[in-house]
Write a protein that holds these residues in place. Structure first.
Motif, short mmCIF file in Angstrom:
data_model
loop_
_atom_site.label_atom_id
_atom_site.label_comp_id
_atom_site.label_asym_id
_atom_site.label_seq_id
_atom_site.Cartn_x
_atom_site.Cartn_y
_atom_site.Cartn_z
N LEU A 168 -32.88 -38.43 37.39
CA LEU A 168 -33.58 -37.28 36.85
C LEU A 168 -32.90 -35.98 37.30
O LEU A 168 -32.54 -35.83 38.46
N LYS A 201 -38.44 -33.62 40.88
CA LYS A 201 -38.79 -32.96 39.62
C LYS A 201 -38.70 -31.45 39.64
O LYS A 201 -38.89 -30.81 38.61
N THR A 255 -40.22 -35.23 33.08
CA THR A 255 -39.70 -36.52 32.63
C THR A 255 -38.24 -36.32 32.24
O THR A 255 -37.74 -35.20 32.18
N LYS A 256 -37.57 -37.42 31.92
CA LYS A 256 -36.20 -37.33 31.44
C LYS A 256 -36.12 -36.80 30.01
O LYS A 256 -35.04 -36.48 29.53
N HIS A 257 -37.26 -36.74 29.35
CA HIS A 257 -37.28 -36.29 27.96
C HIS A 257 -37.54 -34.80 27.82
O HIS A 257 -37.41 -34.26 26.71
#
Length: 296
Positions: A32, A230, A262-264
């Protein structure tokens, strides 16, 4: 536009060679935040500086891509940037971006300038993530082709092209080499970039000028502290050439916070200082930087 399409097709052909070795479905296998965010000119990196990291979360056996929108609002100007980028096999990156620059204070309150940017980045050596036992950073080289699409809103003054402000050209290239190192034990990301450029205000005011028309190498620096997986905060500095008599151009710098839920999806907020922009509104341009990126 023909040059942009030609450059894009040539880059796509190069990327296709890398894609042949990568699996068809994105694996999202990178850690991430290790693809960076979308730089204001479309490349993967920080907000104002490209890094050696390849955009997206595809590993060396896959690929990844993203789309971004960035908005910067200072006292007298607004800048919007949107685009897409693709990373292939964690080695090649293609980016396409459009910038729109607007004035909000007289005498440039009707000002509107658009610019298209095609970028290509190639990872040469090192790995910022997996080579933690080495001092060698990840190193990449990149090129950006920029095409200024003219000046809108100043027709009453007879100004429709950046050349009328003293620029030598309305298109040009930036070349850069970037070195990025992630120190997981210290929760730090360090980046240094050298950019060879003739661009005035990233190309929004053309390339070269009445004060200088040579390509010069400008340093750019980024540092980020990873609070957790994050969340990161940091700062950037980007020196720029002074080519135009009507533009007392200064360095850019910012202080930012980036959130990767998130990774999105990611979002970046920053306080940005863009220095002086034209002698017609002669004051430091400071304001809010917001950028959202969605990817796979």
């Amino acid at each position: 536009m023909k040059k942009i399409i030609t450059a894009s097709l040539a880059v796509s052909a190069v990327l296709a060679c890398g894609a042949a070795a990568a699996q068809g479905k994105p694996d999202m296998g990178k850690f991430l935040a290790t693809g960076g965010v979308s730089q204001v000119e479309g490349a993967g990196g920080g907000g104002i500086t490209p890094w050696a990291l390849i955009t997206g979360y595809g590993t060396r056996d896959s690929w990844g891509g993203n789309a971004h929108y960035t908005y910067i609002d200072t006292q007298d100007y607004k800048l919007g940037s949107y685009g897409v980028a693709v990373g292939i096999a964690d080695r090649l990156e293609l980016s396409l971006a459009n910038q729109e620059f607007k004035g909000s204070l007289a005498p440039l309150d009707k000002l509107n300038i658009k610019q298209d940017i095609v970028g290509l980045k190639l990872k040469l050596a090192g790995d910022a993530v997996y080579e933690q036992d080495s001092l060698m950073p990840q190193v990449a080289v990149g090129i950006m082709y920029k095409k200024n699409k003219g000046i809108g809103g100043l027709g009453a003054l007879g100004v429709t092209n950046v050349k009328q402000l003293g620029a030598k050209d309305d298109s040009g290239y930036d070349y850069y080499v970037a070195a990025t190192k992630i120190l997981f034990e210290q929760s730090l990301l360090l980046n240094g970039t050298l950019r060879a450029t003739r661009a005035n205000q990233m190309g929004l005011l053309g390339f070269g000028g009445d004060q200088n028309d040579s390509t010069r190498v400008m340093p750019e620096v980024s540092v980020a502290y990873l609070v957790n997986r994050k969340l990161a905060f940091g700062a950037e500095y980007r020196r720029k050439p002074h080519n135009l008599g009507v533009d007392d151009e200064k360095a850019y710098y910012d202080a930012f916070v980036a959130w990767f839920p998130t990774k999105h999806f990611s979002i970046t907020a920053a306080y940005a200082n863009l220095g002086d922009i034209t002698i017609f509104n002669p004051k430091k341009q400071r304001g809010l930087y917001l950028s959202a990126q969605a990817g796979f």
